[in-house]
Design an enzyme around this catalytic site. Structure first.
Site, mmCIF file in Angstrom:
data_model
loop_
_atom_site.group_PDB
_atom_site.id
_atom_site.type_symbol
_atom_site.label_atom_id
_atom_site.label_comp_id
_atom_site.label_asym_id
_atom_site.label_seq_id
_atom_site.Cartn_x
_atom_site.Cartn_y
_atom_site.Cartn_z
ATOM 1 N N ASN A 200 0.831 -1.201 0.000
ATOM 2 C CA ASN A 200 0.000 0.000 0.000
ATOM 3 C C ASN A 200 0.866 1.253 0.000
ATOM 4 O O ASN A 200 1.645 1.477 0.931
ATOM 5 C CB ASN A 200 -0.903 0.022 1.240
ATOM 6 C CG ASN A 200 -1.599 1.358 1.404
ATOM 7 O OD1 ASN A 200 -2.404 1.752 0.574
ATOM 8 N ND2 ASN A 200 -1.269 2.079 2.479
ATOM 9 N N GLU A 201 0.765 2.058 -1.057
ATOM 10 C CA GLU A 201 1.435 3.361 -1.132
ATOM 11 C C GLU A 201 2.893 3.266 -0.673
ATOM 12 O O GLU A 201 3.326 3.944 0.261
ATOM 13 C CB GLU A 201 0.659 4.390 -0.309
ATOM 14 C CG GLU A 201 -0.763 4.573 -0.801
ATOM 15 C CD GLU A 201 -1.552 5.600 -0.008
ATOM 16 O OE1 GLU A 201 -1.011 6.128 0.986
ATOM 17 O OE2 GLU A 201 -2.698 5.875 -0.374
ATOM 18 N N ILE A 202 3.644 2.424 -1.360
ATOM 19 C CA ILE A 202 5.025 2.132 -0.986
ATOM 20 C C ILE A 202 5.948 3.287 -1.382
ATOM 21 O O ILE A 202 5.999 3.667 -2.558
ATOM 22 C CB ILE A 202 5.486 0.826 -1.660
ATOM 23 C CG1 ILE A 202 4.561 -0.329 -1.252
ATOM 24 C CG2 ILE A 202 6.932 0.526 -1.318
ATOM 25 C CD1 ILE A 202 4.519 -0.620 0.231
ATOM 26 N N ALA A 233 -1.509 -0.948 -4.284
ATOM 27 C CA ALA A 233 -2.063 0.402 -4.170
ATOM 28 C C ALA A 233 -0.968 1.416 -4.475
ATOM 29 O O ALA A 233 0.118 1.362 -3.899
ATOM 30 C CB ALA A 233 -2.615 0.626 -2.769
#
Length: 255
Positions: A200-202, A233
């Site tokens: 997620n949103e790395i 994401a």
């Protein structure tokens, strides 16, 4: 090894047996096949489930057994038809689903998990994305039973921390492979799970370290399950250190 398939009423509708010589304190893999004629398919409207009862016998004496609930369905993602379930195009109507239960706290309480899915179904949801960690086993059981589609997410960060140096990034290098494989083995028989999300949103998604990690994660997923797509994401540009979506293209190509 004996495997019995049972329908929702508990009736045995298929069975197979096999033999294998296994040395003391050793293990062995066995592959068995049962053909089920005209099965009832799992769907959002009619989430039909079956049970597989696997029994280990030594000299015809039962020494261990485990029951796994599963559903039979087909999924496909296509640029022309979108997502199809059993050949029917389905628009995913859902949102991010965090694990906490409000004033009850962060513990996974069975009835609280069930109630959340019931409320979402009544509100018109047909899908959830587990944010930003794997769900409890019971939540997936509920989604199987009530007909809720699931994007099963691995983690909120990789090697770079987000808020605290003591978040999962502290343990990622040493534990990502064992953690990811345990999730895949635990959850892959759930018919409600239609996608795996690897992050997620790395923060490092647009640099070379992110490319390397994404490749490793995708390869690990495909080792255990090639029936579902892998997604992730994406973070907004304001937190990508001046990089653009074009910089992330090699990363996206791996998904």
């Amino acid at each position: 090894l004996k495997v019995q398939l049972m329908n929702s009423t508990g009736k045995v509708i298929g069975m197979t047996t096999g033999n294998s010589a296994v040395a003391h304190e050793q293990s062995a893999d066995m592959k068995q096949t049962i053909t089920l004629e005209n099965p009832s398919l799992w769907s959002i409207e009619e989430p039909t489930l079956y049970d597989a009862l696997v029994t280990v016998l030594i000299n015809n004496k039962e020494v261990d057994k485990v029951k796994t609930t599963f559903g039979i369905r087909s999924i496909k993602f296509d640029t022309a038809t979108g997502f199809t379930l059993n050949g029917k195009t389905i628009k995913l109507k859902g949102g991010c689903f965090h694990h906490d239960n409000g004033p009850l706290g962060a513990a996974a309480i069975d009835r609280a998990e069930e109630r959340k899915i019931e409320i979402l179904k009544k509100a018109g949801f047909n899908a959830i994305r587990c944010s930003h960690n794997p769900p409890s086993p019971y939540l997936l059981d509920v989604c199987d039973r009530l007909g809720m589609l699931v994007i099963d997410e691995f983690t909120d960060m990789w090697e770079k921390p987000k808020v605290s140096p003591d978040d999962y990034s502290k343990y990622f290098r040493a534990n990502w492979k064992s953690d990811l494989s345990s999730i895949l083995l635990r959850d892959r028989n759930h018919p409600s799970v239609i996608m795996w999300s690897i992050g997620n949103e790395i923060p490092e998604a647009a640099d070379t370290s992110g490319f390397r990690i994404a490749r490793n994660l995708v390869n690990e997923v495909k080792k255990y399950d090639r029936t579902r797509p892998v997604t992730e994401a994406l973070v907004d540009q304001s937190t990508m250190g001046g990089k653009t979506w074009e910089d992330k293209a090699p990363h996206l190509a791996m998904l």
